[in-house]
Design a protein around this motif. Structure first.
Motif, PDB file in Angstrom:
ATOM      1  N   ILE A  32       0.869  -1.179   0.000  1.00 49.17           N
ATOM      2  CA  ILE A  32       0.000   0.000   0.000  1.00 49.17           C
ATOM      3  C   ILE A  32       0.899   1.219   0.000  1.00 49.17           C
ATOM      4  CG2 ILE A  32      -1.771   1.290   1.246  1.00 49.17           C
ATOM      5  CD1 ILE A  32      -2.741  -1.419   2.372  1.00 49.17           C
ATOM      6  N   SER A  33       0.620   2.127  -0.905  1.00 48.88           N
ATOM      7  CA  SER A  33       1.442   3.316  -1.089  1.00 48.88           C
ATOM      8  C   SER A  33       0.631   4.571  -0.787  1.00 48.88           C
ATOM      9  CB  SER A  33       1.942   3.351  -2.538  1.00 48.88           C
ATOM     10  OG  SER A  33       2.694   4.493  -2.776  1.00 48.88           O
ATOM     11  N   GLY A  38      -0.325  17.025  -0.051  1.00 50.66           N
ATOM     12  CA  GLY A  38      -0.072  17.844   1.134  1.00 50.66           C
ATOM     13  C   GLY A  38       0.570  17.112   2.290  1.00 50.66           C
ATOM     14  N   ASN A  39       1.373  16.106   1.999  1.00 52.42           N
ATOM     15  CA  ASN A  39       2.067  15.341   3.047  1.00 52.42           C
ATOM     16  C   ASN A  39       1.129  14.745   4.098  1.00 52.42           C
ATOM     17  OD1 ASN A  39       4.668  15.646   1.987  1.00 52.42           O
ATOM     18  ND2 ASN A  39       4.778  17.712   2.834  1.00 52.42           N
ATOM     19  N   LYS A  40      -0.076  14.367   3.692  1.00 56.41           N
ATOM     20  CA  LYS A  40      -1.026  13.751   4.624  1.00 56.41           C
ATOM     21  C   LYS A  40      -0.577  12.341   4.989  1.00 56.41           C
ATOM     22  CE  LYS A  40      -4.978  16.324   2.980  1.00 56.41           C
ATOM     23  NZ  LYS A  40      -5.797  16.349   1.784  1.00 56.41           N
ATOM     24  N   ILE A  41      -0.858  11.977   6.223  1.00 50.29           N
ATOM     25  CA  ILE A  41      -0.542  10.634   6.724  1.00 50.29           C
ATOM     26  C   ILE A  41      -1.690   9.690   6.371  1.00 50.29           C
ATOM     27  CG2 ILE A  41      -0.092   9.292   8.829  1.00 50.29           C
ATOM     28  CD1 ILE A  41       2.143  11.219   8.231  1.00 50.29           C
ATOM     29  N   LEU A  42      -1.342   8.456   6.029  1.00 43.20           N
ATOM     30  CA  LEU A  42      -2.317   7.404   5.759  1.00 43.20           C
ATOM     31  C   LEU A  42      -2.244   6.400   6.904  1.00 43.20           C
ATOM     32  CD1 LEU A  42      -4.305   6.130   3.663  1.00 43.20           C
ATOM     33  CD2 LEU A  42      -2.328   4.847   2.810  1.00 43.20           C
ATOM     34  N   MET A  43      -3.379   6.154   7.552  1.00 45.57           N
ATOM     35  CA  MET A  43      -3.432   5.161   8.620  1.00 45.57           C
ATOM     36  C   MET A  43      -3.955   3.848   8.033  1.00 45.57           C
ATOM     37  SD  MET A  43      -5.087   5.379  12.463  1.00 45.57           S
ATOM     38  CE  MET A  43      -6.796   5.484  11.985  1.00 45.57           C
ATOM     39  N   ILE A  44      -3.263   2.756   8.341  1.00 47.73           N
ATOM     40  CA  ILE A  44      -3.565   1.447   7.765  1.00 47.73           C
ATOM     41  C   ILE A  44      -3.736   0.413   8.871  1.00 47.73           C
ATOM     42  CG2 ILE A  44      -2.707  -0.418   6.289  1.00 47.73           C
ATOM     43  CD1 ILE A  44      -0.870   1.681   4.965  1.00 47.73           C
ATOM     44  N   ASN A  45      -4.756  -0.429   8.725  1.00 46.23           N
ATOM     45  CA  ASN A  45      -4.909  -1.604   9.568  1.00 46.23           C
ATOM     46  C   ASN A  45      -5.540  -2.692   8.714  1.00 46.23           C
ATOM     47  OD1 ASN A  45      -6.935  -3.101  11.836  1.00 46.23           O
ATOM     48  ND2 ASN A  45      -4.778  -2.905  12.320  1.00 46.23           N
ATOM     49  N   SER A  60       3.780   7.726   6.074  1.00 46.92           N
ATOM     50  CA  SER A  60       4.106   9.068   5.586  1.00 46.92           C
ATOM     51  C   SER A  60       3.866   9.174   4.088  1.00 46.92           C
ATOM     52  CB  SER A  60       5.577   9.395   5.866  1.00 46.92           C
ATOM     53  OG  SER A  60       5.846   9.334   7.236  1.00 46.92           O
ATOM     54  N   SER A  61       3.795  10.393   3.600  1.00 51.58           N
ATOM     55  CA  SER A  61       3.576  10.664   2.181  1.00 51.58           C
ATOM     56  C   SER A  61       4.702  10.063   1.333  1.00 51.58           C
ATOM     57  CB  SER A  61       3.502  12.181   1.967  1.00 51.58           C
ATOM     58  OG  SER A  61       3.231  12.454   0.626  1.00 51.58           O
ATOM     59  N   ASN A  62       4.322   9.516   0.193  1.00 49.02           N
ATOM     60  CA  ASN A  62       5.240   8.923  -0.780  1.00 49.02           C
ATOM     61  C   ASN A  62       6.088   7.786  -0.214  1.00 49.02           C
ATOM     62  OD1 ASN A  62       4.464  10.567  -3.030  1.00 49.02           O
ATOM     63  ND2 ASN A  62       5.509  12.253  -1.990  1.00 49.02           N
ATOM     64  N   THR A  63       5.503   7.009   0.690  1.00 51.08           N
ATOM     65  CA  THR A  63       6.156   5.805   1.196  1.00 51.08           C
ATOM     66  C   THR A  63       5.210   4.624   1.026  1.00 51.08           C
ATOM     67  OG1 THR A  63       5.401   6.219   3.457  1.00 51.08           O
ATOM     68  CG2 THR A  63       7.583   7.061   2.878  1.00 51.08           C
ATOM     69  N   GLU A  64       5.752   3.423   1.215  1.00 48.24           N
ATOM     70  CA  GLU A  64       4.979   2.205   1.020  1.00 48.24           C
ATOM     71  C   GLU A  64       5.058   1.317   2.256  1.00 48.24           C
ATOM     72  OE1 GLU A  64       6.663   0.356  -2.421  1.00 48.24           O
ATOM     73  OE2 GLU A  64       5.966   1.934  -3.770  1.00 48.24           O
TER      74      GLU A  64
END
Length: 143
Positions: A32-33, A38-45, A60-64
């Protein structure tokens, strides 16, 4: 004893044929990327099995983020994603179903054994093939 063993092996063979036997015990990955603006954080579960869950990940933005697993009969992995910074936009989806049809039609095939998902401002996309084309799959809901 030999007849019982032969019958047992035959029954196992038949039961395996009813599922996508070419997938069983294969190593697979879900990636998941985070491509939110706007450098928004993605929360994953993500969850799999009856009670197993991954830890909550803040990406973090632009990470996987990658989940490695082995495919067993009836493998199902579903994920919840929340879009930061307020985490009121959410999506829940099946990130992996252990069926050849899902892998071929959604993930783009078994090579390179990755089902790659990308979060963007308008929703969630899946990579359809190794060449890198993406298909829109889910839009964000409000929690």
């Amino acid at each position: 004893m030999g007849k019982i063993l032969t019958c047992l092996l035959f029954l196992i063979f038949i039961s395996i044929q009813k599922i996508d036997s070419i997938l069983i015990f294969r190593k697979f990955n879900i990636e998941i990327s985070n491509h939110l603006a706007g450098n928004k954080i993605l929360m994953i579960n993500c969850r799999y099995g009856k009670s197993q869950a991954t830890r909550v990940v803040f990406l973090s933005s632009n990470t996987e983020w990658k989940l490695k697993f082995t495919v067993y009969p009836k493998t199902l992995i579903w994920c919840n994603l929340w879009k930061g910074p307020d985490y009121v936009q959410h999506v829940k989806f099946n990130a992996f179903i252990g069926k050849e049809s899902f892998i071929h039609n959604i993930c783009g095939g078994r090579k390179p054994n990755i089902c790659f998902w990308k979060a963007q401002e308008d929703g969630i996309y899946v990579r359809k093939n190794a060449a890198g084309t993406f298909k829109f799959m889910y839009k964000w809901d409000r929690v």
